[in-house]
Design an enzyme around this catalytic site. Sequence first.
Site, PDB file in Angstrom:
ATOM      1  N   ARG A  51       0.838  -1.213   0.000  1.00  0.00           N
ATOM      2  CA  ARG A  51       0.000   0.000   0.000  1.00  0.00           C
ATOM      3  C   ARG A  51       0.875   1.267   0.000  1.00  0.00           C
ATOM      4  O   ARG A  51       0.990   1.954  -1.003  1.00  0.00           O
ATOM      5  CB  ARG A  51      -0.969  -0.039   1.202  1.00  0.00           C
ATOM      6  N   ASP A  52       1.515   1.551   1.106  1.00  0.00           N
ATOM      7  CA  ASP A  52       2.289   2.797   1.193  1.00  0.00           C
ATOM      8  C   ASP A  52       3.453   2.759   0.212  1.00  0.00           C
ATOM      9  O   ASP A  52       3.825   3.777  -0.366  1.00  0.00           O
ATOM     10  CB  ASP A  52       2.805   2.985   2.624  1.00  0.00           C
TER      11      ASP A  52
ATOM     12  N   HIS B 118       5.501   4.946  12.543  1.00  0.00           N
ATOM     13  CA  HIS B 118       5.479   4.854  11.071  1.00  0.00           C
ATOM     14  C   HIS B 118       6.480   5.888  10.545  1.00  0.00           C
ATOM     15  O   HIS B 118       6.179   7.071  10.466  1.00  0.00           O
ATOM     16  CB  HIS B 118       4.056   5.151  10.591  1.00  0.00           C
TER      17      HIS B 118
ATOM     18  N   HIS C  31       9.132   7.271   7.689  1.00  0.00           N
ATOM     19  CA  HIS C  31       9.739   7.299   6.351  1.00  0.00           C
ATOM     20  C   HIS C  31      11.220   7.629   6.556  1.00  0.00           C
ATOM     21  O   HIS C  31      11.619   8.102   7.620  1.00  0.00           O
ATOM     22  CB  HIS C  31       9.001   8.313   5.467  1.00  0.00           C
TER      23      HIS C  31
ATOM     24  N   CYS D 201       5.057   9.489  -0.668  1.00  0.00           N
ATOM     25  CA  CYS D 201       3.656   9.870  -0.501  1.00  0.00           C
ATOM     26  C   CYS D 201       3.305  10.843  -1.610  1.00  0.00           C
ATOM     27  O   CYS D 201       4.035  11.810  -1.832  1.00  0.00           O
ATOM     28  CB  CYS D 201       3.433  10.507   0.867  1.00  0.00           C
TER      29      CYS D 201
HETATM   30  P1  HMG Z   1     -13.052  14.245  -3.112  1.00  0.00           P
HETATM   31  O1  HMG Z   1     -12.689  14.469  -4.550  1.00  0.00           O
HETATM   32  O2  HMG Z   1     -13.164  15.429  -2.229  1.00  0.00           O
HETATM   33  O3  HMG Z   1     -14.363  13.379  -2.883  1.00  0.00           O
HETATM   34  O4  HMG Z   1     -11.971  13.238  -2.514  1.00  0.00           O
HETATM   35  P2  HMG Z   1     -15.613  12.990  -3.696  1.00  0.00           P
HETATM   36  O5  HMG Z   1     -16.538  12.400  -2.669  1.00  0.00           O
HETATM   37  O6  HMG Z   1     -16.066  14.143  -4.535  1.00  0.00           O
HETATM   38  O7  HMG Z   1     -15.115  11.810  -4.648  1.00  0.00           O
HETATM   39  C1  HMG Z   1     -14.405  12.003  -5.860  1.00  0.00           C
HETATM   40  C2  HMG Z   1     -14.562  10.750  -6.724  1.00  0.00           C
HETATM   41  O8  HMG Z   1     -13.955   9.642  -6.058  1.00  0.00           O
HETATM   42  C3  HMG Z   1     -16.028  10.343  -6.937  1.00  0.00           C
HETATM   43  O9  HMG Z   1     -16.070   9.669  -8.202  1.00  0.00           O
HETATM   44  C4  HMG Z   1     -16.258   9.312  -5.839  1.00  0.00           C
HETATM   45  O10 HMG Z   1     -17.275   8.393  -6.144  1.00  0.00           O
HETATM   46  C5  HMG Z   1     -14.912   8.612  -5.793  1.00  0.00           C
HETATM   47  P3  HMG Z   1     -16.722  10.369  -9.496  1.00  0.00           P
HETATM   48  O11 HMG Z   1     -18.139  10.568  -9.138  1.00  0.00           O
HETATM   49  O12 HMG Z   1     -15.967  11.671  -9.655  1.00  0.00           O
HETATM   50  O13 HMG Z   1     -16.458   9.375 -10.571  1.00  0.00           O
HETATM   51  N1  HMG Z   1     -14.629   8.045  -4.490  1.00  0.00           N
HETATM   52  C6  HMG Z   1     -14.162   6.790  -4.308  1.00  0.00           C
HETATM   53  N2  HMG Z   1     -13.895   5.798  -5.178  1.00  0.00           N
HETATM   54  C7  HMG Z   1     -13.437   4.641  -4.650  1.00  0.00           C
HETATM   55  N3  HMG Z   1     -13.231   4.447  -3.327  1.00  0.00           N
HETATM   56  C8  HMG Z   1     -13.487   5.417  -2.445  1.00  0.00           C
HETATM   57  C9  HMG Z   1     -13.976   6.641  -2.925  1.00  0.00           C
HETATM   58  N4  HMG Z   1     -14.330   7.798  -2.327  1.00  0.00           N
HETATM   59  C10 HMG Z   1     -14.727   8.644  -3.285  1.00  0.00           C
HETATM   60  N5  HMG Z   1     -13.279   5.212  -1.150  1.00  0.00           N
HETATM   61  C11 HMG Z   1     -11.300  11.536  -0.971  1.00  0.00           C
HETATM   62  C12 HMG Z   1     -11.998  12.874  -1.150  1.00  0.00           C
HETATM   63  C13 HMG Z   1     -11.132  11.297   0.511  1.00  0.00           C
HETATM   64  C14 HMG Z   1     -12.181  10.434  -1.584  1.00  0.00           C
HETATM   65  C15 HMG Z   1      -9.929  11.601  -1.699  1.00  0.00           C
HETATM   66  O14 HMG Z   1      -9.247  12.724  -1.225  1.00  0.00           O
HETATM   67  C16 HMG Z   1      -9.080  10.377  -1.480  1.00  0.00           C
HETATM   68  O15 HMG Z   1      -9.410   9.291  -1.933  1.00  0.00           O
HETATM   69  N6  HMG Z   1      -7.938  10.545  -0.790  1.00  0.00           N
HETATM   70  C17 HMG Z   1      -7.018   9.461  -0.538  1.00  0.00           C
HETATM   71  C18 HMG Z   1      -5.612   9.960  -0.673  1.00  0.00           C
HETATM   72  C19 HMG Z   1      -4.621   8.868  -0.369  1.00  0.00           C
HETATM   73  O16 HMG Z   1      -4.873   7.694  -0.548  1.00  0.00           O
HETATM   74  N7  HMG Z   1      -3.427   9.284   0.120  1.00  0.00           N
HETATM   75  C20 HMG Z   1      -2.359   8.397   0.408  1.00  0.00           C
HETATM   76  C21 HMG Z   1      -2.600   7.615   1.646  1.00  0.00           C
HETATM   77  S1  HMG Z   1      -2.271   8.470   3.163  1.00  0.00           S
HETATM   78  C22 HMG Z   1      -0.609   8.188   3.464  1.00  0.00           C
HETATM   79  O17 HMG Z   1       0.064   7.674   2.615  1.00  0.00           O
HETATM   80  C23 HMG Z   1      -0.047   8.512   4.821  1.00  0.00           C
HETATM   81  C24 HMG Z   1       0.183   7.295   5.685  1.00  0.00           C
HETATM   82  O18 HMG Z   1       1.043   6.365   5.044  1.00  0.00           O
HETATM   83  C25 HMG Z   1       0.804   7.707   7.018  1.00  0.00           C
HETATM   84  C26 HMG Z   1       1.980   8.647   6.842  1.00  0.00           C
HETATM   85  O19 HMG Z   1       2.988   8.306   6.219  1.00  0.00           O
HETATM   86  O20 HMG Z   1       1.845   9.754   7.361  1.00  0.00           O
HETATM   87  C27 HMG Z   1      -1.135   6.579   5.990  1.00  0.00           C
HETATM   88 MG    MG Z   2       3.279   6.570   4.996  1.00  0.00          MG
END
Ligand code: HMG
Ligand code: MG
Length: 285
Positions: free
Chosen positions: A13-14, A205, A207, A238
């Site tokens: 994932r990450d 966690h 990096h 990220c």
């Molecule tokens: P948005 O654009 O504000 O939300 O995104 P929305 O509700 O308008 O959705 C946009 C589109 O996405 C729509 O589709 C939804 O249906 C779809 P459209 O109608 O345009 O075709 N959608 C989804 N599709 C599949 N699965 C879902 C989903 N939700 C909405 N769950 C949202 C808001 C939260 C959805 C977006 O910002 C998002 O998905 N963010 C995720 C970002 C991400 O994955 N970042 C990396 C992970 S975090 C990380 O790495 C840190 C960590 O490792 C810890 C660290 O290191 O600090 C954890």
């Molecule tokens: Mg991370």
Amino acid sequence: MAEFVEIYEVGPRDGLQNEKRLIPTKEKLALIEKLVACGFRRIEATSFVSPRWVPQMADAAEVMAGVPRRAGLSYAALVPNLKGYEAAKAAGAGEVAIFVSASEGFSRANLNASIAESLERLKPVAEAALANGVRLRGYVSVVTDCPFEGKVAPEQVAKVASQLDALGCDEISLGETLGRAGPEAVAAMLDAVLQRLPASKLAGHFHDTGGLALLNIDVALQAGLRVFDASIGGLGGCPYAPGAAGNVATEAVAAHLAGLGFETGLDIDALAAAAQFARTLRSPS
Ligand code: HMG
Ligand code: MG
């Protein structure tokens, strides 16, 4: 007997979410198969997030459908909202991980919402997970440094971590997303969080952009943490943290912990083979 420290594997994932080349599902599954051979208790296999935001994770359901199921091994999936939760549960995730940021700027970039809005959005996810017996992990991102706002106050991290705890998280992983912090900053952050939550609820966690992740793990071990996230072969970065390197490499953490006399339950040869394979998945930089 040596004390157990769990390494929670986040490579699929990450590690992979930030790769430029769209990695075919079967290559992701080949990586997971090699990870299974290492003896992890938990592997974060994918994320059910918006494919518009993170195209690399668009095959989350296919990945979950193809993972080898083993007794004593649970697959986790990262979810940002109820839609993601429902899909992760349907795909057989034993654990879901929700995530919030300790800074407003990173929250906006990663979730398109403020911290308060994202906590509100995650409330029904937490309620559903608790009702369905799905284990709930919470991440706090940017626990020391934010790419948009600079230094993050330890008290702010403690506040967000306890808000995740109040939602019912079984475990809270403290994400040093940029990999730039040194041991002093990590110690100060942990001091603040430990005023509110016990070490047994926390995971580290880290990096490894600055090459200090193992030192930071030492600080967290001294503070009592016994779960560390790591990514095989040091895969990762990220998408919303420009310049951040991968997670600390699992094989390096396993060797480090063994050197300190801890038991991880992981097979060193299998880790080396998985790490070698993980490196072949990387896009040329
Ligand atoms: P948005 O654009 O504000 O939300 O995104 P929305 O509700 O308008 O959705 C946009 C589109 O996405 C729509 O589709 C939804 O249906 C779809 P459209 O109608 O345009 O075709 N959608 C989804 N599709 C599949 N699965 C879902 C989903 N939700 C909405 N769950 C949202 C808001 C939260 C959805 C977006 O910002 C998002 O998905 N963010 C995720 C970002 C991400 O994955 N970042 C990396 C992970 S975090 C990380 O790495 C840190 C960590 O490792 C810890 C660290 O290191 O600090 C954890
Ligand atoms: Mg991370």
